[in-house]
Enzyme design. Structure first.
Site, PDB file in Angstrom:
ATOM      1  N   LYS A 155       1.531  60.288  23.963  1.00  0.00           N
ATOM      2  CA  LYS A 155       2.356  59.921  25.113  1.00  0.00           C
ATOM      3  C   LYS A 155       3.307  58.785  24.765  1.00  0.00           C
ATOM      4  O   LYS A 155       4.491  58.828  25.080  1.00  0.00           O
ATOM      5  CB  LYS A 155       1.464  59.486  26.290  1.00  0.00           C
ATOM      6  CG  LYS A 155       0.556  60.567  26.816  1.00  0.00           C
ATOM      7  CD  LYS A 155      -0.241  60.099  28.017  1.00  0.00           C
ATOM      8  CE  LYS A 155      -1.229  59.001  27.698  1.00  0.00           C
ATOM      9  NZ  LYS A 155      -2.282  59.389  26.745  1.00  0.00           N
ATOM     10  N   THR A 156       2.754  57.779  24.108  1.00  0.00           N
ATOM     11  CA  THR A 156       3.594  56.647  23.747  1.00  0.00           C
ATOM     12  C   THR A 156       4.660  57.092  22.742  1.00  0.00           C
ATOM     13  O   THR A 156       5.802  56.640  22.784  1.00  0.00           O
ATOM     14  CB  THR A 156       2.730  55.492  23.191  1.00  0.00           C
ATOM     15  OG1 THR A 156       1.755  55.152  24.179  1.00  0.00           O
ATOM     16  CG2 THR A 156       3.560  54.274  22.879  1.00  0.00           C
ATOM     17  N   ASP A 159       5.098  53.477  30.436  1.00  0.00           N
ATOM     18  CA  ASP A 159       3.873  53.870  29.718  1.00  0.00           C
ATOM     19  C   ASP A 159       2.661  53.424  30.545  1.00  0.00           C
ATOM     20  O   ASP A 159       2.772  52.506  31.361  1.00  0.00           O
ATOM     21  CB  ASP A 159       3.858  53.182  28.338  1.00  0.00           C
ATOM     22  CG  ASP A 159       2.913  53.890  27.358  1.00  0.00           C
ATOM     23  OD1 ASP A 159       2.231  54.849  27.773  1.00  0.00           O
ATOM     24  OD2 ASP A 159       2.871  53.480  26.186  1.00  0.00           O
ATOM     25  N   GLU A 160       1.513  54.040  30.320  1.00  0.00           N
ATOM     26  CA  GLU A 160       0.265  53.659  31.004  1.00  0.00           C
ATOM     27  C   GLU A 160       0.458  53.649  32.520  1.00  0.00           C
ATOM     28  O   GLU A 160       0.032  52.722  33.216  1.00  0.00           O
ATOM     29  CB  GLU A 160      -0.195  52.262  30.536  1.00  0.00           C
ATOM     30  CG  GLU A 160      -0.325  52.109  29.039  1.00  0.00           C
ATOM     31  CD  GLU A 160      -1.620  52.677  28.480  1.00  0.00           C
ATOM     32  OE1 GLU A 160      -2.427  53.208  29.267  1.00  0.00           O
ATOM     33  OE2 GLU A 160      -1.809  52.616  27.254  1.00  0.00           O
ATOM     34  N   GLN A 170      -7.869  57.104  32.001  1.00  0.00           N
ATOM     35  CA  GLN A 170      -7.828  55.775  31.402  1.00  0.00           C
ATOM     36  C   GLN A 170      -7.423  54.714  32.418  1.00  0.00           C
ATOM     37  O   GLN A 170      -6.952  53.635  32.048  1.00  0.00           O
ATOM     38  CB  GLN A 170      -6.860  55.754  30.221  1.00  0.00           C
ATOM     39  CG  GLN A 170      -7.338  56.610  29.070  1.00  0.00           C
ATOM     40  CD  GLN A 170      -6.439  56.455  27.855  1.00  0.00           C
ATOM     41  OE1 GLN A 170      -6.380  55.404  27.238  1.00  0.00           O
ATOM     42  NE2 GLN A 170      -5.718  57.508  27.530  1.00  0.00           N
ATOM     43  N   ARG A 223     -10.200  54.835  21.065  1.00  0.00           N
ATOM     44  CA  ARG A 223      -9.410  53.959  20.188  1.00  0.00           C
ATOM     45  C   ARG A 223      -9.691  54.286  18.727  1.00  0.00           C
ATOM     46  O   ARG A 223      -8.936  53.915  17.837  1.00  0.00           O
ATOM     47  CB  ARG A 223      -9.742  52.463  20.408  1.00  0.00           C
ATOM     48  CG  ARG A 223      -9.446  51.876  21.773  1.00  0.00           C
ATOM     49  CD  ARG A 223      -8.087  52.199  22.276  1.00  0.00           C
ATOM     50  NE  ARG A 223      -8.127  53.360  23.153  1.00  0.00           N
ATOM     51  CZ  ARG A 223      -7.066  54.107  23.442  1.00  0.00           C
ATOM     52  NH1 ARG A 223      -5.897  53.834  22.938  1.00  0.00           N
ATOM     53  NH2 ARG A 223      -7.178  55.147  24.241  1.00  0.00           N
TER      54      ARG A 223
END
Ligand SMILES: Nc1ncnc2c1ncn2[C@@H]1O[C@H](COP(=O)(O)OP(=O)(O)OP(=O)(O)O)[C@@H](O)[C@H]1O
Ligand SMILES: [Mg+2]
Length: 671
Positions: A28-29, A214-215, A245, A603
């Site tokens: 996504k990033t 983002d996020e 998340q 992660r």
């Protein structure tokens, strides 16, 4: 940079609003970064008309670096990549006149806010820490929901809320008098301004013609509205997120915003990414199985692109010291065997308080490490002192900052003197600083004291003037020299070495300020006032001493690890009560804790280690621990329990989580 077809679709869709909803590590990033380049290189957008918003300063910095690798310096000029709060600050800074703020406004951090509220609530019997915390939380919630004090007073119900609303109004009035803003204001104020002032709104819509976030799952109501105001009718934006998340509900984040977006923008283009490029097959499988225990609004698939990989390891320790020793021993051995670097390892924990013991063990073994969050560069007393001076230079009415520095180094302005100055300030409704200037100070203080106060404050005014006239660096140097700060450090540090270290920190701060005053390719030169607000914000956001390049083990909370990736991850303290945290269990919110565990697990790129203790000291007592339920939810075939003799049998595995816990407790205690 390579993209798969779904990513390609998300990048090239520019004619309307676009939502990328996808699991961890699906790129996504990467979509955001590529899309910025695409907008500039293929769609004719000027970089200065594009803004990208991320969640942490660390993420913003990483994004800047990655963009710099794609776009040329000229092409990237003026691109805004920031956190929500920095963007808000930027808007406030440019619109301060409309907002009725003086240019050198101060940013209050949590401690400043706490100090002010303590003062304001003296009569209300709110000294009780819990009650104060409740009040702070309530005010913050109101701000995040865009509820101004007047409305809070109208809607408040019950005695306590009514009192909170009244204190909220009082707090706001004092903040106005101090020319100060708090963290939540940085979003609320620009949002309210943009929605109520058409001219300002149009100006900003013209300035930011494409917005990327983002996020997105962690935006709260005020951030949602800020985005909405900025993109306007045109709705040229791309947001990316993962509902699994979402870990900031305690700060007002609303993952439902993802759903709301579809309602507010019926033509929203939804893109799903289903391939994970980050983690080994096993790590991804574990993450998927864990998160399947949460209810889901959206269906999401996430397939591994990499090999199946090594099993996940669970290390059991006797207590927290032993846990830290085992992590360090495992790390050292593993690093040697795999020819890895220190920075390939991350130690992730639920709460900052867990860090200290790991820090000690790493230090004893001479392993370099870096803590993100926790002990901050900015929470060091020498940095707080100098920042205090700077805050006063740019905003003399900042009473908190003035209180911090007026007697550091000692100059005879102790508590008794300050009380008298405070009384004068109260009576005349002026700041402490202004009181030192007031003719009546000569009656309020004995001659020697009045003289000191006047000389000190005049000197600061002169310095402030010089700094404003453009002689900023000289003024700063003069300030540090003028207060004999180095001598002060040698007088107050436990050893000359410590003093030296602290002076080094001051130089580091000075270097930062110099860079910011001078500007660089991506950032314009700033005034001192801008530098001070920016640094305070940076401090508030990350409380961190950055040194990206060096080879250090990374330590941070699970919250702070969002969006990052590391080859090898230790997820420590995998125990009931810690992860999931007791406070969430008490609130019946185990799902958010599971998402947090999901963030932690995802992660890891190559290998993942969990650790847990049999006993842990809590509130001075040695308490028995149970393994986290999340460990038991993982596919046991992919786990190796190091302290155990054998894997649980298929039969045992089929038992419910609860009896599993009992079983495991029995096994742990046997030893
Ligand atoms: N198409 C691709 N080909 C190869 N590698 C990719 C591709 N897309 C992403 N990656 C890599 O996968 C990793 C994860 O990507 P990224 O950080 O963008 O994922 P994300 O969805 O933002 O994750 P998170 O949800 O944790 O924020 C990165 O190392 C990235 O470079
Ligand atoms: Mg990401």
């Amino acid at each position: 940079m390579k993209l798969n077809p779904a990513q390609q679709q998300a990048v090239t869709y520019v004619s309307g609003p676009c939502l990328v909803l996808a699991g961890a590590g699906s790129g996504k990033t990467r979509v955001i970064i590529n899309k910025i380049a695409y907008l500039v290189q293929q769609c004719g957008y000027k970089a200065r008309h594009i803004a990208a918003v991320t969640f942490t300063n660390k993420a913003a910095r990483e994004m800047k670096e990655r963009i710099a690798g794609t776009l040329g310096k000229g092409e990237a000029r003026g691109l805004r990549i920031s956190t929500f709060h920095t963007l808000g600050l930027d808007i406030i800074r440019r619109e301060h006149k409309v907002l009725g703020l003086k240019p050198g406004f101060s940013l209050f951090d949590d401690q400043d806010t706490l100090a002010l509220l303590k003062e304001l609530t003296e009569d209300e019997l709110l000294e009780d820490k819990d009650q104060l915390q409740q009040l702070i939380k309530q005010i913050s919630d109101w701000k995040n929901d865009l509820v101004l004090p007047e409305r809070a007073q109208r809607i408040a119900q019950g005695e306590k809320e009514v009192l909170h609303a009244e204190l909220y109004a009082r707090y706001r009035d004092h903040m106005t008098a101090y020319n100060a803003l708090d963290f939540d204001d940085l979003i609320m104020i620009p949002t309210v301004l943009l929605s109520s002032n058409q001219a300002v709104r149009e100006k900003w819509q013209d300035r930011i013609r494409y917005l990327l976030v983002d996020e997105y799952q962690d935006t709260n109501t005020s951030q949602y509205q800020l985005v909405k105001q900025l993109v306007g009718e045109r709705a040229r934006f791309t947001v990316v997120g993962d509902d699994d998340q979402s870990i900031y509900s305690w700060r007002g984040a609303k993952p439902q915003n993802l759903v709301l977006l579809g309602k507010d923008y019926p033509n929203l283009e939804l893109v799903k990414l289903e391939e994970n490029y980050r983690s080994s097959g096993r790590i991804l499988k574990a993450a998927n199985i864990l998160i399947a225990n949460n209810p889901h609004v959206y269906d999401k698939t996430l397939r591994a692109n990499l090999n199946y990989g090594e099993p996940l390891t669970v290390v059991t320790a006797n207590n927290e010291e032993h846990e830290a020793e085992r992590v360090v021993a495992t790390l050292v051995r593993h690093k040697f065997m795999n020819h890895a670097k220190h920075k390939d390892y991350a130690i992730l924990y639920r709460g900052n308080h867990q860090a200290r013991i790991f820090e000690k063990a790493l230090m004893t073994n001479r392993i370099p490490y870096k803590i993100s969050g926790g002990t901050s560069f900015f929470s060091r007393s020498e940095i707080k002192d100098i920042m205090g001076y700077l805050r006063v230079l740019v905003n003399p009415d900042d009473d908190n900052a003035f209180l911090r520095i007026c007697n550091v180094p000692k100059r005879g302005m102790g508590p008794a003197t300050l009380e008298k100055i405070g009384r004068l300030a109260n009576r005349k409704q002026i700041s402490l600083f202004a009181a030192c200037f007031d003719p009546e100070i000569e009656q309020a203080l004995p001659p020697q004291g009045a003289e000191t106060a006047m000389v000190f404050t005049r000197w600061l005014v002169e310095l402030g003037d010089r700094a404003q006239r453009g002689d900023t660096l000289e003024a700063l140097k003069e300030m540090i020299r003028g207060i004999n700060y180095e001598d002060h450090l040698y007088d107050t540090s436990p050893s000359p070495k410590a003093a030296e270290m602290r002076m080094k920190n001051v130089s580091e701060l000075y270097r930062w300020i110099t860079d910011m005053l001078e500007g660089d390719d991506l950032e314009e030169a700033m005034t001192l006032a801008q530098v001070v607000t920016r640094l305070t914000l940076r401090d508030m956001m990350e409380r961190n001493n950055e040194d990206e390049e060096s080879d250090q083990v990374q330590m941070m909370t699970l919250h702070a690890s969002k969006g990052l990736e590391f080859p090898y991850v230790f997820l420590v303290g995998a125990e009931e009560g810690l992860l999931p945290h007791q406070s969430s269990l008490d609130e019946g919110n185990v799902e958010e804790e599971r998402r947090l565990a999901y963030v932690g697990i995802t992660r890891a790129q190559r290998e993942l280690f969990f650790t847990l203790c049999k006993e842990r000291r809590q509130y001075g007592e040695q308490l028995k621990c149970e393994p986290s339920r999340f460990l038991l939810e993982l596919p046991q075939d992919d786990l190796v329990w190091e302290a155990r003799q054998k894997k649980p049998s298929a039969e045992q595995r089929q038992q419910t989580g609860k009896s599993n816990i009992a079983m495991m407790r029995a096994m742990l205690n046997k030893k």
